[in-house]
Design an enzyme around this catalytic site. Structure first.
Site, mmCIF file in Angstrom:
data_model
loop_
_atom_site.group_PDB
_atom_site.id
_atom_site.type_symbol
_atom_site.label_atom_id
_atom_site.label_comp_id
_atom_site.label_asym_id
_atom_site.label_seq_id
_atom_site.Cartn_x
_atom_site.Cartn_y
_atom_site.Cartn_z
ATOM 1 C CD GLU A 291 -3.277 0.601 2.045
ATOM 2 O OE1 GLU A 291 -4.450 0.691 1.675
ATOM 3 O OE2 GLU A 291 -2.966 0.325 3.224
ATOM 4 C CG HIS A 317 7.240 -29.336 1.220
ATOM 5 N ND1 HIS A 317 7.731 -30.546 0.772
ATOM 6 C CD2 HIS A 317 8.050 -28.959 2.253
ATOM 7 C CE1 HIS A 317 8.767 -30.901 1.526
ATOM 8 N NE2 HIS A 317 8.990 -29.949 2.429
ATOM 9 C CE LYS A 431 -11.213 3.727 1.748
ATOM 10 N NZ LYS A 431 -10.563 4.793 2.501
HETATM 11 O O1 PA5 Z 1 -2.662 1.698 6.052
HETATM 12 C C1 PA5 Z 1 -3.694 2.283 5.891
HETATM 13 O O2 PA5 Z 1 -3.801 3.514 5.959
HETATM 14 C C2 PA5 Z 1 -4.973 1.515 5.638
HETATM 15 O O3 PA5 Z 1 -4.726 0.171 5.379
HETATM 16 C C3 PA5 Z 1 -5.865 1.610 6.856
HETATM 17 O O4 PA5 Z 1 -5.243 1.044 7.975
HETATM 18 C C4 PA5 Z 1 -7.211 0.922 6.621
HETATM 19 O O5 PA5 Z 1 -7.798 1.422 5.452
HETATM 20 C C5 PA5 Z 1 -8.133 1.164 7.787
HETATM 21 O O6 PA5 Z 1 -8.272 2.538 7.993
HETATM 22 P P1 PA5 Z 1 -8.765 3.131 9.332
HETATM 23 O O7 PA5 Z 1 -7.796 2.807 10.393
HETATM 24 O O8 PA5 Z 1 -8.873 4.589 9.074
HETATM 25 O O9 PA5 Z 1 -10.104 2.520 9.621
#
Ligand code: PA5
Length: 462
Positions: A291, A317, A431
């Site tokens: 990410e 494996h 989203k």
């Molecule tokens: O790393 C990130 O920013 C995302 O993966 C968030 O952790 C995830 O979208 C959850 O977001 P939030 O903590 O705002 O609910």
């Protein structure tokens, strides 16, 4: 207590056929890493994860909430997703004995079970709720933004069940919100209803939050030495002060992976601990690396390595065939735990059967260590880039050190690739479409874009 990186098998000389990062490439990368280091460390005020290892006030708050819960909870139910869930899961798997949630209270030393709902699958949520005594369950609602759709849906369901079972006052007493200090729906509900809340610092994003209350509160509730988690991470920070590749382990890891991708066509990057307790660390790393680094480049084009989780020896494996003979597009970073050679002696039985006889007198600790070395050597012999990160034990100190190593490496890698490692614009459109389909106010634009997409074509449907 230490962390050591051996990257011989990433370098020319160790690999056949002229493969490997050359000393000249390594030296040429040094000034680029120094610039990345400067860019990251100049942002201490905005990159809150850099300061988390030293935040004693936060630790005291976390420990106070955990102490208050002691003796009155048997279960902790954590609602969250992404960076708000993967860190706590990794902490539980690494630092609690295997099968923790199946152990009885005595075997758990009176510590609670920890359940993490990191999805919205109705089967999992119903099954989890059905086996909890909500009277003795502490519910942590974890969301930095305080409004993530999956976490909010989990919250609405769990809150309703709590209210039915405990009444509104009882439900409020069993809830703790972990969220942004100021903004978001959770913060608003907490203010209006007086629900206990721990701050996720405004300058700490989800996937960099494991050493904030997001990871530390579950850790403290499980009886983990939170000070040791922070101390391991602080040690990494102290050793990362230098902008020198030869002295900066997270910097060396980031630079090696970046060079492997951009100069050697190896964008698939495997993290393969040889230790069951670190399975979920690999999943946490995957989210962090993917990410943060998979981005549209500001100068045009797209960049980003693809992280892959694996576990040794299990994946010998499963995936190792691909790593050995598939495309030459991968690096493998092993995490090896030193000093386990005495653990788990293998009985000498069937001495006359060659497939079994040689094992007697060895130990499982020896076997897993030898298998890791053998796999590293085999990969190198076939020109496959690999490195080994060795730790002395799977304990709180080393886990804290691993978390901070990878977080810092991710920040450096973002600077090396020239992308912002701290945003995630690519998850937005999906989203928005989901909001539009659920009828969330304000999503009319996304609805129009969705409606303009081509419909499923019967020619391509079976
Ligand atoms: O790393 C990130 O920013 C995302 O993966 C968030 O952790 C995830 O979208 C959850 O977001 P939030 O903590 O705002 O609910």
């Amino acid at each position: 207590m230490s962390l050591a990186l051996d990257f011989t098998n990433m370098m020319a000389g160790a690999l056949p056929g002229g493969a490997g990062i050359t000393p000249a490439q390594w030296e040429a990368a040094a000034p680029r890493f120094a610039a990345a280091h400067a860019a990251v460390h100049a942002r201490t005020a905005t990159l809150g994860f850099l300061s988390l290892p030293h935040d004693r006030a936060m630790r005291a708050q976390v420990e106070a909430v955990a102490a208050d819960a002691r003796d009155r909870v048997d279960d902790v139910l954590l609602l969250g997703i992404g960076g708000s869930a993967l860190g706590p899961i990794a902490v539980r798997t690494a630092l609690c004995p295997p099968g923790w949630n199946a152990l009885d209270a005595t075997a758990r030393g009176g510590r609670p079970r920890l359940h993490v709902l990191d999805n919205v699958d109705p089967v999992t949520i119903a099954a989890t709720l059905a086996r909890l005594d909500l009277q003795r369950t502490l519910v942590l609602v974890v969301s930095k933004s305080g409004g993530t759709v999956e976490t909010m849906a989990q919250y609405l369901i769990v809150r309703e069940a709590m209210a039915r079972r405990l009444g509104e006052g009882g439900a409020r007493r069993q809830l703790v919100f972990l969220t942004d200090p100021v903004v978001g729906a959770l913060r608003r509900i907490a203010r209006e209803e007086g629900i206990r809340t721990l701050d996720i610092p405004a300058n700490v994003g989800g996937r960099f939050s494991v050493l904030s209350p997001v990871g530390l509160l579950p850790a403290a509730l499980l009886g983990v030495d939170v000070a040791a988690l922070q101390a391991g991470a602080a040690d990494v920070m102290a050793r990362a002060e230098q902008p020198l590749l030869a002295a900066n382990l997270p910097g060396a890891f980031a630079t090696l992976q970046w060079l492997a991708d951009t100069a050697h066509g190896r964008p698939i990057q495997v993290l393969m601990p040889y230790a069951d307790p670190l399975r979920d660390l690999a999943l946490w790393f995957v989210q962090l690396w993917a990410e943060s680094l998979g981005k549209r480049h500001p100068a045009g084009g797209h960049v980003g390595p693809t992280p892959v989780p694996a576990v040794g020896a299990t994946d010998q494996h499963a995936q190792v065939q691909l790593f050995m003979e598939g495309p030459l597009d991968k690096t493998v970073t092993f995490v090896a735990v030193r000093g386990r050679e005495g653990d788990g002696s293998i009985p000498a039985r069937h001495a006359d059967i060659p497939e079994l006889g040689y094992l007697g007198g060895h130990t499982l600790g020896e076997l897993i260590a030898i298998e890791q070395r053998a796999t590293a050597g085999a990969l190198a012999a076939r020109g496959r880039f690999n490195a080994t990160l060795a730790i002395d034990a799977v304990d709180a100190w080393h886990l804290g050190a691993l978390f901070q190593t990878f977080a810092l490496a991710t920040a450096y890698a973002g600077a090396l690739y020239g992308v912002d490692a701290f945003d995630q614009p690519g998850v937005e459109l999906g989203k928005q479409f989901a909001y539009a389909l659920l009828g969330r106010p304000g999503s009319e634009g996304a609805r129009a874009e969705w409606d303009a997409l081509p419909s499923p074509d019967p020619r391509w449907q079976l």
